[in-house]
Design a protein around this motif. Sequence first.
Motif, mmCIF file in Angstrom:
data_model
loop_
_atom_site.group_PDB
_atom_site.id
_atom_site.type_symbol
_atom_site.label_atom_id
_atom_site.label_comp_id
_atom_site.label_asym_id
_atom_site.label_seq_id
_atom_site.Cartn_x
_atom_site.Cartn_y
_atom_site.Cartn_z
ATOM 1 N N GLY A 123 10.135 -12.629 89.496
ATOM 2 C CA GLY A 123 10.411 -12.652 88.064
ATOM 3 C C GLY A 123 9.549 -13.666 87.349
ATOM 4 O O GLY A 123 8.845 -13.342 86.399
ATOM 5 N N VAL A 124 9.571 -14.882 87.821
ATOM 6 C CA VAL A 124 8.787 -15.950 87.209
ATOM 7 C C VAL A 124 7.296 -15.721 87.441
ATOM 8 O O VAL A 124 6.492 -15.804 86.513
ATOM 9 N N ASP A 125 6.922 -15.398 88.670
ATOM 10 C CA ASP A 125 5.512 -15.187 88.996
ATOM 11 C C ASP A 125 4.905 -14.041 88.187
ATOM 12 O O ASP A 125 3.716 -14.054 87.901
ATOM 13 N N GLN A 126 5.709 -13.070 87.839
ATOM 14 C CA GLN A 126 5.205 -11.916 87.117
ATOM 15 C C GLN A 126 5.117 -12.140 85.609
ATOM 16 O O GLN A 126 4.428 -11.386 84.921
ATOM 17 N N LEU A 127 5.790 -13.140 85.112
ATOM 18 C CA LEU A 127 5.842 -13.308 83.657
ATOM 19 C C LEU A 127 5.410 -14.676 83.150
ATOM 20 O O LEU A 127 5.311 -14.877 81.941
ATOM 21 N N VAL A 160 6.603 -3.508 81.716
ATOM 22 C CA VAL A 160 5.361 -3.017 82.322
ATOM 23 C C VAL A 160 4.643 -4.101 83.131
ATOM 24 O O VAL A 160 4.072 -3.816 84.186
ATOM 25 N N THR A 161 4.675 -5.329 82.666
ATOM 26 C CA THR A 161 3.909 -6.403 83.298
ATOM 27 C C THR A 161 4.260 -6.628 84.767
ATOM 28 O O THR A 161 3.348 -6.732 85.593
ATOM 29 N N PRO A 162 5.534 -6.708 85.151
ATOM 30 C CA PRO A 162 5.817 -6.889 86.576
ATOM 31 C C PRO A 162 5.254 -5.756 87.449
ATOM 32 O O PRO A 162 4.792 -6.000 88.564
ATOM 33 N N LEU A 163 5.263 -4.543 86.927
ATOM 34 C CA LEU A 163 4.705 -3.418 87.685
ATOM 35 C C LEU A 163 3.192 -3.572 87.840
ATOM 36 O O LEU A 163 2.655 -3.401 88.932
ATOM 37 N N LEU A 164 2.512 -3.897 86.744
ATOM 38 C CA LEU A 164 1.061 -4.112 86.806
ATOM 39 C C LEU A 164 0.729 -5.307 87.700
ATOM 40 O O LEU A 164 -0.243 -5.275 88.458
ATOM 41 N N HIS A 165 1.522 -6.354 87.609
ATOM 42 C CA HIS A 165 1.316 -7.562 88.405
ATOM 43 C C HIS A 165 1.392 -7.231 89.894
ATOM 44 O O HIS A 165 0.552 -7.658 90.682
ATOM 45 N N PHE A 166 2.390 -6.450 90.274
ATOM 46 C CA PHE A 166 2.553 -6.065 91.666
ATOM 47 C C PHE A 166 1.344 -5.271 92.161
ATOM 48 O O PHE A 166 0.764 -5.585 93.208
ATOM 49 N N VAL A 167 0.939 -4.276 91.395
ATOM 50 C CA VAL A 167 -0.185 -3.418 91.796
ATOM 51 C C VAL A 167 -1.478 -4.231 91.915
ATOM 52 O O VAL A 167 -2.199 -4.122 92.910
#
Length: 182
Positions: A123-127, A160-167
């Motif tokens: 959560g934190v790492d993605q945002l 959208v950001t966590p999904l893009l971050h993961f990919v």
Amino acid sequence: MIITAVWLMLPAYLPNSMAAVFGGGRPIDGGITMSDGRRMLGDGKTYRGLIAGTACGMLVGLLQMYYLSRSNSIFGVELPSFGDGAGALIVIFTLAFGSLMGDMSMSFVKRRIGYKRGAPLPGVDQLDFVMGAWLLTFLASPAWFLSNFTFSIVLTVLIVTPLLHFVTNVIGYFIGVKNEPW
């Protein structure tokens, strides 16, 4: 909505991955260890990464401005501008630089609470970079920020950001520019 959200965030999305690609060299914290015995930031936050990441974010923002000078839409969606002249440059810079500052700030916090370099904090790492980009951009250009980052755009970015971050992190891991896939 997704196209508009991603369009606005491109100058902030690119810097962290480009900092990983082009980074290395002298760490920003100069190797300083805090009173808790842990590094201030660690070897992953370097001057070269900060400069390269910011430059790449600004470059994509300038390319977006160029695109807008030719067309104001993509896939039938009207695209927002970053402003005019120096105001646009400030917005693009604060999105790019702010994203790196958000990531760096959270690295500092993670070191203080005992997380090692690369350790996930879901959560934190993605945002964290989104919050840094938004905060700096809001402080530098509040009218532009509030007129573009409406509730629906903010919500879309947060989804959208966590999904893009993961990919992008998985891709970075497989091409060898990240040590872990998160």
